[in-house]
Write a protein that holds these residues in place. Structure first.
Motif, mmCIF file in Angstrom:
data_model
loop_
_atom_site.group_PDB
_atom_site.id
_atom_site.type_symbol
_atom_site.label_atom_id
_atom_site.label_comp_id
_atom_site.label_asym_id
_atom_site.label_seq_id
_atom_site.Cartn_x
_atom_site.Cartn_y
_atom_site.Cartn_z
ATOM 1 N N GLY B 28 -3.488 3.589 1.679
ATOM 2 C CA GLY B 28 -4.681 4.357 1.997
ATOM 3 C C GLY B 28 -5.427 4.654 0.715
ATOM 4 N N ASN B 29 -6.713 4.906 0.824
ATOM 5 C CA ASN B 29 -7.488 5.314 -0.345
ATOM 6 C C ASN B 29 -8.653 6.172 0.137
ATOM 7 N N LEU B 95 -9.952 -3.560 4.126
ATOM 8 C CA LEU B 95 -8.709 -3.186 4.796
ATOM 9 C C LEU B 95 -8.254 -4.311 5.707
ATOM 10 N N VAL B 128 -6.551 -2.020 1.740
ATOM 11 C CA VAL B 128 -5.601 -1.119 2.393
ATOM 12 C C VAL B 128 -5.005 -1.817 3.622
#
Lengths: 345, 345
Positions: B28-29, B95, B128
């Motif tokens: 995650g970011n 992602l 991600v």
């Protein structure tokens, strides 16, 4: 004339036939100008909203049996279970990609029916089927759908992590119909329950679930603190909210809304179907007590059935964290009941 | 002690182990705050840019053999082939979701290695791994990855549909290394070519392809009119640009960049590998002739190898539309050579 099978036509031809099985508005629209036929699909996302993405797979013999479901219903369901996840985040679905793993033995007309079923549901929600992948597989036919959507309230979304002690616990609609429908499909052909007038509706609940898109928005607008969709059964799914939110819950068994048809046809199993059956694709949500009256009034205005089935409490330091309150008021811990895809047999 | 297998642990435990096999920044970011563990992943998309989405599936025994590839390399490749599609649209990947269809017999440590391999590549590109699905399958282990990204130039992207007569045709890097690597893996263990010093590099080209992300941006910035990534082989993939753009092409056979190691180890098959081998994941692009000199100079500055291999011409009303120019100047039509996943055996 023998039926045309996947291995009899080129991959290009197959993709074209599947594309043409979709209603025109499901092949592309102003927001999704590039769909099937390029390296990737392109979508002009709504500024200020969050993009949501979810994926769900259905495998023959595990998630469906082709002697129980029509290909058209299967297409509907493969998309519905994904849109349901977007609904559970309070999102608006926009597009989906579809990957098929095929043995080559499938008939082209069956796959066209599959796409027609997907197209029906997609059209209802202005969703574009924007591409995917077709691969060969030795034995197991499977469908892998990824759905994208976005939030509607400037980024506001519903996760599993926001439930707080004191919140009330709600479900939408009724529970157990899908499990009852599956049980009907498994009954011997001469069982009288299969001829009940309510049987087709229960079977349809299993084969063509309705994603609760608008209800998801209402929950977000009514200040729900957490939500998820019920795919693995009430007890199993609620555990996920409890774990992610770090709380516990008490469910009032006699408040669980079970459809009358389920109680009538399966009196001994109705509660089991409703609490552990799964695949109802209703929404499970928590709402803070403050302002709850206004929230519920607004649901009524919108003609959405939302039933309070319990409350969120502090999580005990040890021991169980999901309890049911029996009709006599006594509390009982619920054994962890999550449906486990590798242990369920 | 027997190796722990998927069916020995809970699904929850498996998901947690896989999540922890990823580097923290891949879980995650700031852009993707909600990943594994909710109904859907959420991503704050970049205003003014287009969201790109693509999906690719790998099936055991069809796309990979576990006696040839390590699980870690398999994880890398499953993500790489998707990022390559984002690259071919001139996008920046953000992602990916990953669905696994498992028999239950896989070892947990192998799947952890799979995620480590995905995590390695994901980390390189700030991607991600934002969720997915784990389902049971009776026989065929498979991996289904969906990658999302966005454009970088205010919505500008590269499709397959923009090639125009007069455009020049380019490929990045060299072709044929992946097919040569696969051929090496298929050779008997005592074949001397397996011990060539260049063999590991060719095998790596097959097992760990590099998505050409930055090259995709450069192509868009240099005004490329169309692009795609080479997964099914030059001839087959070029057909897709020609069909979507409504044009034809001539390829100069002697201009096709084939790695020296491929020519050295497989002199008789090198051209076949380069033109029909597939899985090189280089980019194929068309660029209008005007301003081409500046475009090529800028590629040199950026240290990207781009080779002109032919040109786009008007599409004849009938007959073939892909031609090769032999070294003696004669033109020859190319038989349609697209890799067909159901007919290739």
């Amino acid at each position: 004339m023998p039926e045309e099978r996947v291995r009899d036509i080129s991959e290009f031809e197959l993709i074209d036939r599947l594309r043409m099985a979709l209603p025109p508005t499901v092949r592309g629209n102003a927001l999704v100008p590039i769909g099937i036929g390029d390296d990737a699909a392109a979508w002009t996302a709504h500024a200020g909203e969050r993009v949501l993405v979810t994926t769900d797979s259905l495998v023959e013999g595990v998630h469906f049996r082709l002697d129980w479901t029509s290909w058209r219903d299967l297409g509907w369901k493969a998309l519905a279970v994904n849109l349901s996840d977007i609904a559970a985040m309070a999102g608006l679905p926009v597009l989906a990609t579809v990957s098929l793993a095929l043995t080559g033995n499938e008939t082209v007309s069956d796959l066209v029916e599959l796409y027609r079923g997907m197209g029906e549901l997609a059209q209802l929600h202005n969703v574009v089927i924007a591409g995917g992948d077709i691969v060969r597989t030795p034995h197991d036919f499977s469908i892998h759908v990824t759905a994208l959507g976005h939030t509607l309230g400037g980024g506001k979304l519903l996760t599993r992590a926001g439930a707080r002690p004191g919140d009330w616990l709600f479900v939408t609609g009724t529970l157990g119909a899908s499990a009852a429908g599956l049980a009907l499909l498994m009954l011997p052909a001469d069982d009288p329950r299969r001829r009940a007038t309510t049987a087709p509706r229960l079977i349809e609940a299993h084969l063509r679930p309705i994603p609760r898109i608008e209800t998801g928005w209402l929950l977000a607008a009514r200040n729900a603190s957490s939500a998820m969709d019920l795919s693995d059964g009430l007890f199993g799914d609620l555990e996920k909210i409890l774990d992610r939110s770090g709380v516990a819950a008490i469910i009032d068994l006699d408040k669980i809304p079970i459809a009358a048809a389920v109680r009538a046809l399966f009196p001994d199993q109705a509660m089991e179907f409703a609490t552990r059956g799964g695949e109802d694709y209703e929404l499970l949500a928590t709402i803070p007590k403050e302002g709850i009256r206004e929230a519920l009034e607004l649901f009524e205005e919108d003609d959405v059935t939302v039933t309070r089935i319990g409350e969120i409490i502090e999580r005990p330091a040890t021991g169980p964290h999901l309890f049911v309150r029996n009709p006599d008021g006594s509390l009982e811990a619920v054994a962890p009941g999550a449906f486990d895809h590798f242990k369920a047999e």
